[in-house]
Write a protein that holds these residues in place. Structure first.
Motif: not given
Lengths: 612, 612
Positions: A353-360, A515-526, A547-553
């Motif tokens: 809750y303290n983060e500024k950027e997009c966190v998953l 991610l889709k609901k929030a309108g962000v992509g993997f590239e946005d995840v800091s 496959g547990l963690l996305p390769l995109e991150i």
């Protein structure tokens, strides 16, 4: 032989000089966490040497602060026993939120805001000049000036006159949020404990904490005995509706399990049950509601509504827990639908809750929870991952306890593994399951769809590997990971792989939709945080491969944060401010009901394919 | 025959037209207080006519306000039944403090600040768009904006999901000081009751109040069954120390007595026990402590210290009272030593704390309490008056209940009397005892030392009076007051007079010492209040003649205020602000321990002589 006195239990153990302290403790049956395997890098085996001496080792001077070294904090894995010692078990709390529990102005010392406070007082004895009542006499000594006089329960009141006089008006008052709950003769201010519990669908974990300094003294875990009534939350809700006395049965199971865990923790640490004043519980919606004995029917039906949601304070007496009779139980707030107090506890301990950027954040359990911070807003969803990663529904699966294989590697063209507690292997826990799946994909024992090759097609493989592939009774391939001394084979079956695919697919599909609901992509995840009680720290490369963690991150952005739900429950025990905080945060989280999403099934199907 | 529906019970009674309403109610077994004997002067028989008509009578227009007349409030003793009616029993609360319960800006309507509040809500049903938990849904509807969400107990929580759905999300929430304690289907906001109890050493009195408007619906009283364990507080304390299970026995007696009283009140009014949400108790130190079951040993020994003193909130469940399972019990604050919650309740209801000049208040009971306001400071003391004025230790004594002679007069040179309820006489209560003593002194049947003349010396008396003087079995004179239809004689014996002298002497000695301690004289006293549950209003001239009230105080300055302890307990039920007020007042009262005063015995001896 040298003698080591281990506090807080006061247990005395003997060992040969020259041994590592961690080894001596382990041989005496005292488990201390050592996820780095004794390399001196994780800091989890922190102890304080009260009597005796130990020269700080390079790993210690690197990891610990100067103040810690000066205060004789050491790592058990780095400390060599050279003579008699008195030590105190403790644990570094570096992973806990600094905002709530530490204050940089006080040299990093934690501020405890526990609900319970014990105060030693020496009261003037009653006289004709000072005829104040017993309670007033006590309260005026305990209260700070101008504070409201504490309330009192009937049982405490009935004991008070005799205890006060036996103790000659010198003793320790226990006050819990403005209620006097106990008075003991003498100075017992040091004996103030609480228990934090993470009730998972499959695994229950509990920690006992010293409420005077926040130290975690011991942890224990057990299989949730409700699994015999169904291994996921929906089947447990159905059990309550279909079996006579189903709710009562299922509630009794978890309450008894907690009772045993608390008793074990008391035995391990020598803490008296009477000195446990609070129990905090983090569990998913169904687990919390079943613990309270409130009919979960409405959770299982559209529109999936729980009976309570805000943080809830109850009396421990109503559950006959082996704690002080005036102790209370705090249940973490429920976010919505199946997203419950385990998730709110994770949010609290991870400080997302303290983060500024997009966190998953993903909390892996039988119920997998996904939390996303995007655009300053928190989203939460739950997905039925199944219990595979906690060892259930896996033929040789087990939870992360002594005897579980927690690491699988390739060494010298063959399989190597490590076992929790260094004992003989009994089964395989979540972290090793991830390792094994990743390795089988890497060495081509298995293809992208999860299909294992058959023994007759294993010619291209290293001979030792090929020899591990056999056919099971059902005619499907299985892969031998280890063999017990009794000759029992610990294998990974084709069906195990399918269970793993279901778990991973559900989580990845959930993540994609969130991610889709929030309108962000993997590239946005800091940053991506992975929570769960798998066993060892999992390797990010392996989790991505499986496959547990996305390769995109990007790998550097991923952190494994352990059992964040239990850590949150511990925070709730140490700070009532933390409870207020998470209660207010939960009121603002958007709960997303994945089961109602039309894309979910399609996402799920494609997420079951391993990354190519 | 006409029909009268009597609310709140809804009981239907029939009567002949032309009867007085008070008579019709009385014949149907519905007791309403009528201390003025139907003269229309006391206002205690106030009822509200909901349907039907009654022309206001002169006594009513004189006593009631225009607003009351306009709202169809009438006096039952002045109302003639002319046709079918629907009435609501009520009682004037004119004697209760205006500061707390009334607000002149709202036309004299009382402001109720009861701890318990019921709110009817119609909630939106849960949907996918509105997935709030049951508790949150309810609380958000009940709470005012920005208020803290109510807490909830486990039992209420367990019932909630089923009740909400059965009631189709329409119903009444009961909240007690920020705790949700009940939810009932439909609108039950009118069914909100409380019970106030005055636990005296000899007599227990209870009143049931409507917490929505403050109306007292019924009162009942009983002998305190603890009298069999000793008739004063010291012998009861000794009983706890000397008998096996003494404390438990003595506690069970009072709790059972309260249970019966509450059941009686429910039967009289048709109130359901589940709709009683609070019980307030005013009792002296020993009575309150015995009720809680806390060992009273330290009260009975120097320096006479009680276990608690501030107002105490407990759970009614711990006493198995026939009230709502989440109901609470409030005990009035104890001032010091034997001066307890009955005195603090008297202080609250008398509003003595608001006075500017010197005021003396005496609460007559087995334990007599004296309160003095002098120089802006409150003093309080207790004195062992004995139970004579409550009818105990008096040969034909009884408490003020149906069948008790409550007035004794001289008419046509003979004795005349009235009986409570207009029934046949059974015994004599406190107010008649005072009357009788005063008359015997006046007509010289008895001298200043309390010695009755013997039958043979009665020649100078009127013949009907002389005939009433006989010799008892012990050879001492006794005076016949009345005879039952069964021929049983109701006499006042020489021993009865001695008991009265002890009671009066203890009180007067206490008053004298209190004045001395505060440095004031009788001439400084601007008002004297006499409280107690004697029966009828006592006549000041009689009480002065009998030595109960000092002759030194001008008659116009003396007021009898009835059972002020019960009135205080009722106020505490209606207003939590009143509780806070009395708690803070009690902290500043100076308690005077009379038994330690060296002058007390001498004052006592001289105060036993009747005024000349």
């Amino acid at each position: 032989m040298t003698e080591i006195i281990v506090e807080p239990s006061g247990k005395i153990i003997n060992c040969e000089p020259g041994q590592k302290l961690s080894e001596a403790l382990s041989r005496a049956g005292i488990d201390i966490p050592m996820p780095c395997g004794g390399a001196g890098t994780c800091g989890k085996c922190l102890v304080r040497i009260i009597e005796g001496h130990s020269q700080p080792q390079p790993a210690e001077t690197k990891l610990l602060t100067k103040e810690q070294i000066a205060m004789n904090f050491r790592l058990a894995c780095q400390t060599t026993v050279t003579g008699d010692m008195r030590i105190r078990l403790t644990e570094s709390r570096d992973s806990l939120p600094h905002q709530i529990l530490t204050d940089s102005s006080t040299n990093g010392r934690r501020h405890i805001f526990a609900a319970v406070k014990k105060t030693y007082v020496e009261l003037p004895e009653p006289s004709l000049e000072d005829g104040r009542s017993d309670l007033r006499r006590l309260c005026e000594a305990v209260c700070q000036k101008d504070c409201k006089p504490p309330k009192v329960g009937l049982k405490t009141l009935r004991r008070l006159p005799a205890v006060l006089r036996e103790a000659q008006f010198k003793g320790t008052a226990t006050v819990c949020q403005n209620k006097l709950i106990d008075f003991e003769p003498g100075d017992t201010t040091d004996n103030c404990y609480g228990v934090a519990v993470d009730i998972g669908t499959t695994t229950v974990a509990a920690a006992i904490l010293d409420l005077t300094n926040g130290d975690r003294l011991a942890v224990d875990s057990a299989l949730n005995p409700q699994v015999k009534c169904g291994d996921d939350v929906v089947s447990r809700i159905n059990y309550c509706g279909s079996e006579p006395e189903g709710l009562k049965t299922i509630q009794t199971l978890i309450v008894n399990c907690m009772r045993t865990l608390i008793q074990n923790l008391c035995e391990k640490t020598g803490v008296q049950p009477d000195n446990i004043y609070e129990v905090t519980i983090a569990g998913n919606t169904t687990m919390e509601q079943l613990f309270t004995g409130v009919d979960p029917k409405s959770i299982g039906e559209m529109p999936f509504v729980s009976t309570f949601s805000r943080g809830l304070l109850l009396e421990a007496e109503d559950f006959a827990l082996p704690v002080n009779e005036a102790a209370r139980v705090y249940l973490f707030p429920i976010i919505g639908g199946f997203v419950g107090g385990d998730t709110s506890a994770c949010i609290l301990s991870s400080e997302i809750y303290n983060e500024k950027e997009c966190v998953l954040m993903v909390d892996i359990g039988t119920n997998g929870e996904i939390i996303l911070l995007a655009g300053g807003k928190l989203y939460a969803a739950s997905t039925a991952a199944g219990p595979a990663l906690e060892g259930a529904r896996i033929s040789k699966g087990m939870r992360a306890a002594a005897g579980a294989i927690d690491r699988v590697n390739i060494e010298n063209d063959d399989i190597a593994f490590t076992v929790i507690g260094g004992a003989e292997p009994v089964g395989i826990c979540g972290s090793a399951l991830i390792d094994a799946i990743a390795i089988l994909l890497e060495i081509n024992v298995m293809n992208q769809t999860g299909q294992m090759i058959s023994p007759e097609n294993s010619d291209g493989l290293p001979p030792k590997i090929a020899a591990r592939i056999t056919k099971g009774d059902n005619g499907q391939s299985e892969f031998l990971i280890a063999q017990t001394p009794q000759g029992e084979k610990i294998t990974l079956t084709q069906k195990d792989v399918r269970e793993f695919q279901l778990a991973v697919g559900a989580i990845r599909a959930g993540v994609n939709i969130m991610l889709k609901k929030a309108g962000v992509g993997f590239e946005d995840v800091s940053k991506m945080l992975l929570a769960g009680g798998f066993g060892s720290f999992i390797r990010r490369s392996r989790a991505q491969r499986a496959g547990l963690l996305p390769l995109e991150i990007d790998r550097e952005k991923i952190d494994y944060i352990g059992n964040a739900s239990l850590a949150g429950a511990e925070l709730g025990l140490l700070s009532i401010k933390a409870r207020d905080l998470i209660d207010s945060i939960c009121g603002k989280i958007e709960h997303i009901e994945l089961s109602l999403d039309t894309d979910f099934q399609m996402e799920f199907a494609s997420a079951m394919i391993f990354p190519g």
